[in-house]
Design a protein around this motif. Structure first.
Motif, mmCIF file in Angstrom:
data_model
loop_
_atom_site.group_PDB
_atom_site.id
_atom_site.type_symbol
_atom_site.label_atom_id
_atom_site.label_comp_id
_atom_site.label_asym_id
_atom_site.label_seq_id
_atom_site.Cartn_x
_atom_site.Cartn_y
_atom_site.Cartn_z
ATOM 1 N N THR A 8 0.844 -1.207 0.000
ATOM 2 C CA THR A 8 0.000 0.000 0.000
ATOM 3 C C THR A 8 0.875 1.251 0.000
ATOM 4 O O THR A 8 0.593 2.232 -0.700
ATOM 5 C CB THR A 8 -0.938 -0.004 1.222
ATOM 6 N N GLU A 11 2.260 1.703 -3.452
ATOM 7 C CA GLU A 11 1.281 2.296 -4.370
ATOM 8 C C GLU A 11 1.187 3.802 -4.161
ATOM 9 O O GLU A 11 1.195 4.582 -5.112
ATOM 10 C CB GLU A 11 -0.087 1.647 -4.163
ATOM 11 N N ILE A 15 3.832 4.120 -7.204
ATOM 12 C CA ILE A 15 3.033 3.753 -8.387
ATOM 13 C C ILE A 15 2.051 4.851 -8.764
ATOM 14 O O ILE A 15 1.982 5.268 -9.928
ATOM 15 C CB ILE A 15 2.320 2.405 -8.160
ATOM 16 N N TYR A 16 1.279 5.328 -7.806
ATOM 17 C CA TYR A 16 0.283 6.359 -8.117
ATOM 18 C C TYR A 16 0.810 7.758 -7.873
ATOM 19 O O TYR A 16 0.068 8.720 -7.842
ATOM 20 C CB TYR A 16 -1.022 6.087 -7.356
ATOM 21 N N LYS A 42 0.147 -3.853 -10.810
ATOM 22 C CA LYS A 42 -1.238 -3.851 -10.323
ATOM 23 C C LYS A 42 -1.357 -4.881 -9.212
ATOM 24 O O LYS A 42 -0.760 -5.957 -9.277
ATOM 25 C CB LYS A 42 -2.214 -4.267 -11.444
ATOM 26 N N LYS A 46 -4.427 -7.410 -1.837
ATOM 27 C CA LYS A 46 -3.262 -6.976 -1.054
ATOM 28 C C LYS A 46 -2.822 -8.069 -0.092
ATOM 29 O O LYS A 46 -3.660 -8.718 0.518
ATOM 30 C CB LYS A 46 -3.603 -5.727 -0.233
#
Lengths: 369, 83
Positions: A8, A11, A15-16, A42, A46
């Protein structure tokens, strides 16, 4: 010299956050939870690990360049543009015609890998192979023919570190990794990780490629079409003397490299490593004449391999002039300066004990009078 | 001894539920395991609390069926360095 985090955190922070360079490190040893779609990691589900290898291995969560240099090379750089290296920066090319015919420039990477495979010093090489059109995927090459087939530069990102995981799972124990600066950084993090052991003693050599940026595949297709070329007709791409060059059906279509910026992968804007500063051997075209490659040896192992390959007649090596070396340094500095601006805009203040300093102001902390 | 018997009963109930592909009534469980209906009910309810089986009351009957076995996925913990 580390942080901890889980999928998390990865991400959110990478990633984001537009920092993911699609190197494949996060999923190389986590096929159960991390897959790749549209050139992005992707996670449909999780895992519940509080801190994971994905975060630990990602070169964009944290990376300590001088720590890596001390641990891998035994010393910190004196040349801030090109990183730590041993001996002289040279120009070289393969002697075998079957390699130079296929190569992007001098065919040095292909020649060295073939040489090491023949000697039994490696049993596999992780390379980027073209799939359909100019898309690429990591490939575990185990024969000289497979290495030659994968020769040539690709200008879109390939998650090559995934190939390292594949090679280990296939039982390979002496693996060479060919990659861009981000792949090499990830591999070094995996080697030096205090938290996870994936058996990186099986990675025997890293060959890094000079890199200014990679391009988003779909955007590249569009740009190539705008220039009046079909992607399937493209035989080769190259970047030379400030131009992005497309070779298709006997034609050479040039466009200034500046005009390619909008087609760049976003994450490449935050990279300050041009010359693959953490590889055993770094190779690129800048500074060398057509048909030759510029080579920088960084580790003792890299130096010995180059020396032996030259002695055995696998490659021929020449000195590079100071002017040519300066052109390599110039391009490296240009990338660093441009991308440091992007990094400063994106980064938060740095904490030095209790002092919170904006990154671009760090120099002021140590300069007096 | 009482505790050992209890563990043994629960184990036999779980084995029986796993063996049968279809839902069972408390009467069936009690008969097969060789215990009273009341003991079957107590053990089944405890197993349900422990999240090891499913149980539901339909009118006067209690229906029992097994939990789906979730295959545990590997995580990077297998690579974690010790110490």
């Amino acid at each position: 010299m580390e942080e901890r985090g889980n999928i998390t955190d990865l991400e959110g922070k990478v990633i984001y956050n537009g920092l993911c360079c699609y190197c494949g490190a996060c999923g190389a040893f986590c096929k159960e939870y991390i897959t790749y779609e549209d050139d992005t990691p992707k996670t449909k589900e999780k895992c519940y690990e509080i801190y994971g290898a994905c975060y630990d291995f990602c070169p964009r969560t944290f990376f300590a360049p001088f720590y890596v240099e001390r641990e891998i090379f035994g010393a910190v750089r004196e040349d801030n543009a090109l990183g730590f290296y041993r001996g002289e920066i040279v120009t070289a090319r393969a002697k075998e015609e079957s390699i130079t015919k296929r190569a992007q420039d001098g065919g040095v990477v292909t020649a060295l890998l073939g040489f090491l495979l023949d000697k039994g010093e490696i049993d596999a090489a992780v390379v980027a192979k073209r799939t359909d059109g100019w898309k690429t995927e990591p490939f575990v090459a185990t024969t000289k023919e497979e290495i030659i087939e994968a020769a040539g530069s690709k200008y879109t990102q390939c998650p090559s570190v995934l190939g390292l995981g594949d090679a280990f799972r296939e039982g390979k124990s002496k693996v060479a990794l060919v990659g861009l600066p981000c792949h090499i950084q990830a591999a070094r993090k995996m080697q030096l990780s205090k938290n996870f052991d994936v058996g990186m003693d099986r990675m025997k050599l890293t060959i890094g490629l000079f890199c200014t940026e990679t391009f988003d595949y779909e955007l590249l297709v569009k740009k190539v079409a705008d220039l009046g070329v079909k992607m399937e007709d493209v035989e080769k791409f190259n970047i030379k003397k400030g131009n992005f060059i497309i070779y298709a059906k006997g034609q050479e279509i040039k466009t200034p490299i500046k005009e390619m910026r909008p087609y760049m992968r976003e994450a490449c804007k935050y990279c300050v490593d041009f010359a693959a500063e953490f590889a055993d051997i770094s190779v690129g075209s800048i500074g060398s004449e057509l048909g030759w490659s510029t080579v920088i040896c960084r580790s003792k192992e890299g130096e010995e391999i180059m020396k032996e390959a030259e002695e055995k007649g696998v490659i021929e090596v020449k000195k590079l002039s100071d002017g040519d070396i300066e052109s390599v340094r110039k391009l490296a500095v240009r990338k660093k300066k441009e991308n440091l601006k992007n990094i400063y805009e994106k980064a938060e203040a740095v904490k030095v004990l209790n002092l919170m300093i904006e990154p671009e102001m760090l120099k002021k902390l140590t300069e007096f009078g | 001894m009482h505790t050992e018997n209890k563990i043994d009963i629960k184990k036999r109930i779980l084995e029986m539920v796993a063996e049968k592909a279809e839902p069972l009534t408390l009467v069936e469980i009690a008969k097969k395991v060789g215990i009273s209906w009341s003991a079957a009910k107590t053990n089944v309810l405890e197993l349900s609390q422990e999240n090891k089986i499913n149980v539901k009351k339909y009118g006067k009957s209690w229906i029992v069926w097994g939990k789906e076995k979730k295959e545990e996925k590997k995580t990077c913990s297998i690579y974690r360095r010790m110490g």
